[in-house]
Motif scaffolding. Structure first.
Motif, mmCIF file in Angstrom:
data_model
loop_
_atom_site.group_PDB
_atom_site.id
_atom_site.type_symbol
_atom_site.label_atom_id
_atom_site.label_comp_id
_atom_site.label_asym_id
_atom_site.label_seq_id
_atom_site.Cartn_x
_atom_site.Cartn_y
_atom_site.Cartn_z
ATOM 1 N N THR A 168 0.865 -1.179 0.000
ATOM 2 C CA THR A 168 0.000 0.000 0.000
ATOM 3 C C THR A 168 0.898 1.225 0.000
ATOM 4 O O THR A 168 1.828 1.320 0.785
ATOM 5 C CB THR A 168 -0.953 0.045 1.212
ATOM 6 O OG1 THR A 168 -0.212 0.330 2.397
ATOM 7 C CG2 THR A 168 -1.726 -1.243 1.371
ATOM 8 N N GLY A 169 0.617 2.136 -0.898
ATOM 9 C CA GLY A 169 1.374 3.385 -0.956
ATOM 10 C C GLY A 169 2.458 3.380 -2.018
ATOM 11 O O GLY A 169 2.903 2.334 -2.488
ATOM 12 N N GLY A 170 2.829 4.590 -2.402
ATOM 13 C CA GLY A 170 3.928 4.777 -3.334
ATOM 14 C C GLY A 170 3.587 4.496 -4.785
ATOM 15 O O GLY A 170 4.475 4.251 -5.594
ATOM 16 N N THR A 171 2.286 4.540 -5.146
ATOM 17 C CA THR A 171 1.889 4.217 -6.518
ATOM 18 C C THR A 171 1.567 5.447 -7.357
ATOM 19 O O THR A 171 1.197 5.321 -8.524
ATOM 20 C CB THR A 171 0.656 3.286 -6.536
ATOM 21 O OG1 THR A 171 -0.455 3.981 -5.970
ATOM 22 C CG2 THR A 171 0.930 1.990 -5.800
ATOM 23 N N GLY A 172 1.697 6.619 -6.771
ATOM 24 C CA GLY A 172 1.333 7.854 -7.472
ATOM 25 C C GLY A 172 2.457 8.373 -8.349
ATOM 26 O O GLY A 172 3.341 7.627 -8.779
#
Length: 165
Positions: A69-73
């Motif tokens: 979860t996170g860091g996909t932007g």
């Protein structure tokens, strides 16, 4: 029904430093449990080495599904997809396409996610299904809604099972 071992890896500089309460990781663990997946939770900073180590460690310890979860932007510290891509033997782009499609029904910016999904294989351990989820609770809900029903079939296929309708 046999429970499937899994892992959730929250990727967040703030959460790993204790400056922010991780909400997406615990939610992912809870939602996965409803699909027969017993997941551990770890939190790492937005650093390629830490993310790589977290995914590899989860698989080494028996996880058959790993949700990050996170860091996909598109921010400068959002590196989770690049690290995941390095580890994948078999990408599954349709999985993240469906996650983005579902997310965009509620939040148009969901299409900006650069999430990846696929299989990590190893000669020493059973293969694992790895999926990147956005760091928001909504992104985690969309991800588990798509992935949860697929996991048992994917693990069965990785273990040599027959195709099922």
């Amino acid at each position: 029904m046999n429970r499937i071992p899994g892992a959730v890896l929250t990727v967040s500089d703030r959460a790993s430093a204790g400056a922010y309460a991780d909400r997406s990781g615990p939610l992912a663990v809870s939602l996965l449990a409803a699909h027969g997946i017993d997941a551990t939770l770890a939190v790492v900073p937005d650093e390629p080495t830490a993310i790589r180590r977290g995914i590899r460690s989860a698989i080494k310890h028996g996880a058959r599904v790993v949700i990050t979860t996170g860091g996909t932007g598109i921010g400068p510290r959002d590196v989770t997809p690049q690290v995941t891509t390095e580890l994948l033997s078999l990408p599954l782009p349709g999985v993240v396409d469906e996650i983005r499609r579902r997310g965009a029904e509620q939040v148009p910016t969901a299409v900006i996610s650069r999430a990846e999904a696929g299989i990590v294989t190893s000669t020493k351990r059973p293969s694992a299904f790895v999926v990147n989820a956005p760091g928001s609770t909504g992104g985690v809900r969309d991800t588990i809604a798509v992935v949860g029903p697929l996991v048992a079939h994917i693990v069965d296929q990785l273990d040599g099972g027959d195709h099922k309708p």
